[in-house]
Design a protein around this motif. Structure first.
Motif, PDB file in Angstrom:
ATOM      1  N   VAL A 100       6.685  -3.995   8.543  1.00  0.00           N
ATOM      2  CA  VAL A 100       7.640  -4.904   9.161  1.00  0.00           C
ATOM      3  C   VAL A 100       8.579  -4.093  10.055  1.00  0.00           C
ATOM      4  CG1 VAL A 100       9.423  -6.638   8.739  1.00  0.00           C
ATOM      5  CG2 VAL A 100       7.511  -6.397   7.142  1.00  0.00           C
ATOM      6  N   ARG A 101       8.861  -4.603  11.232  1.00  0.00           N
ATOM      7  CA  ARG A 101       9.677  -3.867  12.203  1.00  0.00           C
ATOM      8  C   ARG A 101      10.995  -3.402  11.573  1.00  0.00           C
ATOM      9  NH1 ARG A 101      12.452  -7.271  16.736  1.00  0.00           N
ATOM     10  NH2 ARG A 101      13.849  -7.558  14.958  1.00  0.00           N
ATOM     11  N   GLY A 102      11.238  -2.075  11.611  1.00  0.00           N
ATOM     12  CA  GLY A 102      12.491  -1.505  11.137  1.00  0.00           C
ATOM     13  C   GLY A 102      12.542  -1.212   9.656  1.00  0.00           C
ATOM     14  N   PHE A 103      11.564  -1.696   8.871  1.00  0.00           N
ATOM     15  CA  PHE A 103      11.645  -1.541   7.416  1.00  0.00           C
ATOM     16  C   PHE A 103      11.193  -0.162   6.951  1.00  0.00           C
ATOM     17  CE2 PHE A 103      12.891  -5.727   7.505  1.00  0.00           C
ATOM     18  CZ  PHE A 103      13.033  -6.297   6.256  1.00  0.00           C
ATOM     19  N   ALA A 104      10.367   0.525   7.727  1.00  0.00           N
ATOM     20  CA  ALA A 104       9.985   1.887   7.351  1.00  0.00           C
ATOM     21  C   ALA A 104      11.207   2.798   7.330  1.00  0.00           C
ATOM     22  CB  ALA A 104       8.922   2.425   8.307  1.00  0.00           C
ATOM     23  N   GLU A 105      12.096   2.619   8.294  1.00  0.00           N
ATOM     24  CA  GLU A 105      13.334   3.405   8.323  1.00  0.00           C
ATOM     25  C   GLU A 105      14.304   2.909   7.258  1.00  0.00           C
ATOM     26  OE1 GLU A 105      11.145   3.553  12.027  1.00  0.00           O
ATOM     27  OE2 GLU A 105      12.037   1.830  10.980  1.00  0.00           O
ATOM     28  N   LEU A 106      14.336   1.605   7.036  1.00  0.00           N
ATOM     29  CA  LEU A 106      15.274   1.031   6.063  1.00  0.00           C
ATOM     30  C   LEU A 106      14.989   1.528   4.651  1.00  0.00           C
ATOM     31  CD1 LEU A 106      17.584  -1.085   5.693  1.00  0.00           C
ATOM     32  CD2 LEU A 106      15.785  -2.744   5.148  1.00  0.00           C
ATOM     33  N   PHE A 107      13.713   1.661   4.306  1.00  0.00           N
ATOM     34  CA  PHE A 107      13.346   2.058   2.948  1.00  0.00           C
ATOM     35  C   PHE A 107      12.763   3.472   2.889  1.00  0.00           C
ATOM     36  CE2 PHE A 107      13.233  -2.604   2.734  1.00  0.00           C
ATOM     37  CZ  PHE A 107      14.086  -2.802   1.661  1.00  0.00           C
ATOM     38  N   ALA A 108      13.140   4.298   3.837  1.00  0.00           N
ATOM     39  CA  ALA A 108      12.673   5.691   3.843  1.00  0.00           C
ATOM     40  C   ALA A 108      13.137   6.388   2.557  1.00  0.00           C
ATOM     41  CB  ALA A 108      13.212   6.424   5.063  1.00  0.00           C
ATOM     42  N   GLY A 109      12.207   7.072   1.908  1.00  0.00           N
ATOM     43  CA  GLY A 109      12.535   7.818   0.694  1.00  0.00           C
ATOM     44  C   GLY A 109      12.486   7.018  -0.581  1.00  0.00           C
ATOM     45  N   VAL A 110      12.255   5.704  -0.510  1.00  0.00           N
ATOM     46  CA  VAL A 110      12.208   4.857  -1.709  1.00  0.00           C
ATOM     47  C   VAL A 110      10.790   4.870  -2.284  1.00  0.00           C
ATOM     48  CG1 VAL A 110      12.454   2.506  -2.600  1.00  0.00           C
ATOM     49  CG2 VAL A 110      14.064   3.370  -0.890  1.00  0.00           C
ATOM     50  N   ASN A 111      10.685   5.038  -3.599  1.00  0.00           N
ATOM     51  CA  ASN A 111       9.398   4.907  -4.277  1.00  0.00           C
ATOM     52  C   ASN A 111       9.090   3.421  -4.381  1.00  0.00           C
ATOM     53  OD1 ASN A 111       7.197   4.841  -5.967  1.00  0.00           O
ATOM     54  ND2 ASN A 111       8.075   6.132  -7.555  1.00  0.00           N
ATOM     55  N   LEU A 112       8.354   2.899  -3.416  1.00  0.00           N
ATOM     56  CA  LEU A 112       8.130   1.459  -3.320  1.00  0.00           C
ATOM     57  C   LEU A 112       7.412   0.904  -4.544  1.00  0.00           C
ATOM     58  CD1 LEU A 112       7.098   1.095   0.431  1.00  0.00           C
ATOM     59  CD2 LEU A 112       9.363   0.874  -0.583  1.00  0.00           C
ATOM     60  N   ASP A 113       6.437   1.653  -5.076  1.00  0.00           N
ATOM     61  CA  ASP A 113       5.702   1.164  -6.245  1.00  0.00           C
ATOM     62  C   ASP A 113       6.608   1.047  -7.461  1.00  0.00           C
ATOM     63  OD1 ASP A 113       3.002   0.787  -5.304  1.00  0.00           O
ATOM     64  OD2 ASP A 113       2.878   2.954  -5.065  1.00  0.00           O
ATOM     65  N   ALA A 114       7.631   1.879  -7.537  1.00  0.00           N
ATOM     66  CA  ALA A 114       8.552   1.818  -8.674  1.00  0.00           C
ATOM     67  C   ALA A 114       9.585   0.720  -8.513  1.00  0.00           C
ATOM     68  CB  ALA A 114       9.255   3.167  -8.844  1.00  0.00           C
ATOM     69  N   ALA A 115       9.950   0.406  -7.273  1.00  0.00           N
ATOM     70  CA  ALA A 115      11.035  -0.552  -7.028  1.00  0.00           C
ATOM     71  C   ALA A 115      10.536  -1.978  -6.854  1.00  0.00           C
ATOM     72  CB  ALA A 115      11.821  -0.133  -5.790  1.00  0.00           C
ATOM     73  N   PHE A 116       9.330  -2.172  -6.329  1.00  0.00           N
ATOM     74  CA  PHE A 116       8.866  -3.505  -5.946  1.00  0.00           C
ATOM     75  C   PHE A 116       7.549  -3.870  -6.620  1.00  0.00           C
ATOM     76  CE2 PHE A 116      11.307  -2.059  -2.158  1.00  0.00           C
ATOM     77  CZ  PHE A 116      12.256  -3.065  -2.117  1.00  0.00           C
ATOM     78  N   THR A 117       7.267  -5.150  -6.624  1.00  0.00           N
ATOM     79  CA  THR A 117       5.968  -5.671  -7.040  1.00  0.00           C
ATOM     80  C   THR A 117       5.628  -6.867  -6.154  1.00  0.00           C
ATOM     81  OG1 THR A 117       4.657  -6.526  -8.892  1.00  0.00           O
ATOM     82  CG2 THR A 117       6.954  -7.240  -8.754  1.00  0.00           C
ATOM     83  N   VAL A 118       4.349  -7.209  -6.112  1.00  0.00           N
ATOM     84  CA  VAL A 118       3.920  -8.420  -5.401  1.00  0.00           C
ATOM     85  C   VAL A 118       3.178  -9.352  -6.351  1.00  0.00           C
ATOM     86  CG1 VAL A 118       3.810  -7.345  -3.114  1.00  0.00           C
ATOM     87  CG2 VAL A 118       1.805  -7.248  -4.620  1.00  0.00           C
ATOM     88  N   TYR A 119       3.285  -9.080  -7.657  1.00  0.00           N
ATOM     89  CA  TYR A 119       2.565  -9.862  -8.658  1.00  0.00           C
ATOM     90  C   TYR A 119       3.531 -10.675  -9.514  1.00  0.00           C
ATOM     91  CZ  TYR A 119      -1.194  -6.683  -7.366  1.00  0.00           C
ATOM     92  OH  TYR A 119      -2.121  -5.970  -6.659  1.00  0.00           O
ATOM     93  N   GLY A 120       3.051 -11.814  -9.978  1.00  0.00           N
ATOM     94  CA  GLY A 120       3.845 -12.665 -10.847  1.00  0.00           C
ATOM     95  C   GLY A 120       4.707 -13.635 -10.064  1.00  0.00           C
ATOM     96  N   ASN A 121       5.434 -14.468 -10.805  1.00  0.00           N
ATOM     97  CA  ASN A 121       6.265 -15.508 -10.201  1.00  0.00           C
ATOM     98  C   ASN A 121       7.751 -15.306 -10.474  1.00  0.00           C
ATOM     99  OD1 ASN A 121       4.106 -17.158  -9.104  1.00  0.00           O
ATOM    100  ND2 ASN A 121       3.585 -17.646 -11.225  1.00  0.00           N
ATOM    101  N   GLU A 122       8.122 -14.129 -10.973  1.00  0.00           N
ATOM    102  CA  GLU A 122       9.509 -13.888 -11.336  1.00  0.00           C
ATOM    103  C   GLU A 122      10.369 -13.691 -10.082  1.00  0.00           C
ATOM    104  OE1 GLU A 122       6.924 -12.075 -12.629  1.00  0.00           O
ATOM    105  OE2 GLU A 122       6.792 -13.359 -14.408  1.00  0.00           O
ATOM    106  N   ARG A 123      11.487 -14.368 -10.074  1.00  0.00           N
ATOM    107  CA  ARG A 123      12.443 -14.217  -8.965  1.00  0.00           C
ATOM    108  C   ARG A 123      13.601 -13.299  -9.335  1.00  0.00           C
ATOM    109  NH1 ARG A 123      12.562 -18.018  -4.738  1.00  0.00           N
ATOM    110  NH2 ARG A 123      10.788 -19.442  -4.767  1.00  0.00           N
ATOM    111  N   THR A 124      13.754 -13.006 -10.610  1.00  0.00           N
ATOM    112  CA  THR A 124      14.865 -12.174 -11.059  1.00  0.00           C
ATOM    113  C   THR A 124      14.333 -10.916 -11.742  1.00  0.00           C
ATOM    114  OG1 THR A 124      14.981 -13.417 -13.138  1.00  0.00           O
ATOM    115  CG2 THR A 124      16.445 -14.119 -11.339  1.00  0.00           C
ATOM    116  N   ILE A 125      15.256 -10.038 -12.098  1.00  0.00           N
ATOM    117  CA  ILE A 125      14.912  -8.761 -12.709  1.00  0.00           C
ATOM    118  C   ILE A 125      15.559  -8.683 -14.086  1.00  0.00           C
ATOM    119  CG2 ILE A 125      15.145  -6.255 -12.516  1.00  0.00           C
ATOM    120  CD1 ILE A 125      15.230  -6.578  -9.526  1.00  0.00           C
TER     121      ILE A 125
END
Length: 377
Positions: A214-239
């Motif tokens: 997504v435009r600009g998001f590579a710089e926005l999330f530079a250095g973030v372990n995406l697999d540890a912070a995000f998921t694309v599975y399930g229906n949960e909206r909260t943490i």
């Protein structure tokens, strides 16, 4: 009239002798030195190759030894998740807090090193992460994405125009059409890149790493372990804070490094059961920002990490502690990872992803001294 110089023939010297020079001793020395250098380089290269071959053999032996153990540990971890969906046996001994209160067994799937019901090999570490402790990119409300962007850009110091441009790019990526919104980005923009591609145009992302397209998001999330912070599975909206990774909590509005460590310290002692427990840890002004993000949900999707244990000797540990106040006793950062969905105890888990070199979320215990806790203990 004759010259005062005599010819070679007259002087009795042959022409060939006039052209001869005594052998140069320096040239011989240079040749000898270059030969020695070349031989040294050749021997060094051969020694390095032999050493590399020996190391390769050792590593192959280690892999052949650990591979069956790793696969066994992963299978036992899957069975652990399936057993969790069964009724507990009569003689089941639940985990209790120091005050004798019952703890939710589901909350142990927050990355702690586990002892499984079907024991894994003694030298294999198993960690399981419930995706209820991650930010679900496929279910994140637009207002939450905006607040997440604002925090990444500095919170109150964030440039409103930049926030809106990033939010518009996210909206265009996840909407169902190719119509470019105000300050957004659609196929015209992505096709103009050096390596062109098409936008998703769908709210269902396939992987968390798609975020970087997504435009600009590579710089926005530079250095973030995406697999540890995000998921694309399930229906949960909260943490669920009982399950949340450090990487996910670090992105949440209202959370600071000190509050993150307090959450981890609190859940090491007891469960976070309700908003009253959260209020013991999070100050009111921070809780106002955090409230839209948190809940008590769990997930059916899990990331299983299995790897050989690495023991750090006391001398090395002491040296590290001298350099920094808090040291993670487990230095492993990459491991065999299996992402699975467990729906019932009677069916095998569905495997979504395998990564032999998966990046483990931060596994360190709370980096906080008890006297610095924000809650009573």
């Amino acid at each position: 009239m004759t010259s005062g110089l005599s010819s070679p023939k007259q002087s009795g010297l042959q022409p060939s002798r006039l052209l001869r020079r005594p052998p140069a001793k320096g040239s011989v020395l240079i040749i000898v030195l270059w030969t020695a250098v070349l031989l040294t380089v050749l021997v060094t290269a051969m020694a390095s190759k032999v050493r590399l071959s020996a190391q390769t053999v050792v590593h192959h032996q280690e892999v052949s030894t650990h591979w069956p153990e790793l696969m066994s540990a992963v299978s036992h971890a899957e069975m652990e998740l399936m057993l969790e969906l069964m009724s507990q046996p009569i003689d089941f001994q639940p985990e209790l807090t120091a005050e004798g209160e019952l703890r939710n067994p589901r909350y142990r799937f927050n990355g702690r090193a586990l002892d499984l019901h079907y024991p894994q090999p003694a030298d294999i570490v198993v960690r399981i992460y419930d995706h209820g402790g991650k930010i679900n990119l496929n279910r994140i409300p637009r207002r939450n994405m905006q607040s997440l962007i604002e925090k990444r850009l500095g919170g109150l110091e964030a440039d409103p125009r930049q926030v809106q441009e990033l939010l518009a790019a996210w909206t265009d990526w996840t909407d169902l059409n190719d119509l470019e919104g105000l300050d957004g980005a659609e196929s015209d923009y992505y096709q103009s890149l050096d390596q062109p591609y098409m936008p998703r145009n769908n709210p269902e992302l396939d992987t968390v790493h798609e975020l970087l397209h997504v435009r600009g998001f590579a710089e926005l999330f530079a250095g973030v372990n995406l697999d540890a912070a995000f998921t694309v599975y399930g229906n949960e909206r909260t943490i669920n804070l009982n399950l949340a990774t450090r990487e996910a909590m670090d992105l949440l509005p209202g959370m600071t490094p000190v509050l993150i460590e307090n959450v981890i310290a609190y859940r090491q002692l007891e469960d976070i059961s309700n908003r009253a427990d959260v209020a013991e840890i999070i100050p009111f002004e921070n809780l106002q920002e955090l409230s839209p993000w948190i809940g008590n949900n769990t997930s059916q999707v899990f990331s299983i990490f299995a790897y050989p244990a690495v023991e750090v000797d006391q001398e090395t540990l002491s040296a590290l502690e001298a350099e920094q106040e808090f040291v993670n006793p487990d230095p492993v950062t990459r491991a065999y990872m299996a992402m699975v969905e467990v729906r019932s105890f009677s069916n095998s888990p569905r495997v979504y992803k395998i990564d032999p070199y998966g990046r483990i979320p931060d596994t360190a215990p709370a980096r906080l001294h008890p006297e610095d806790y924000l809650f009573p203990y």
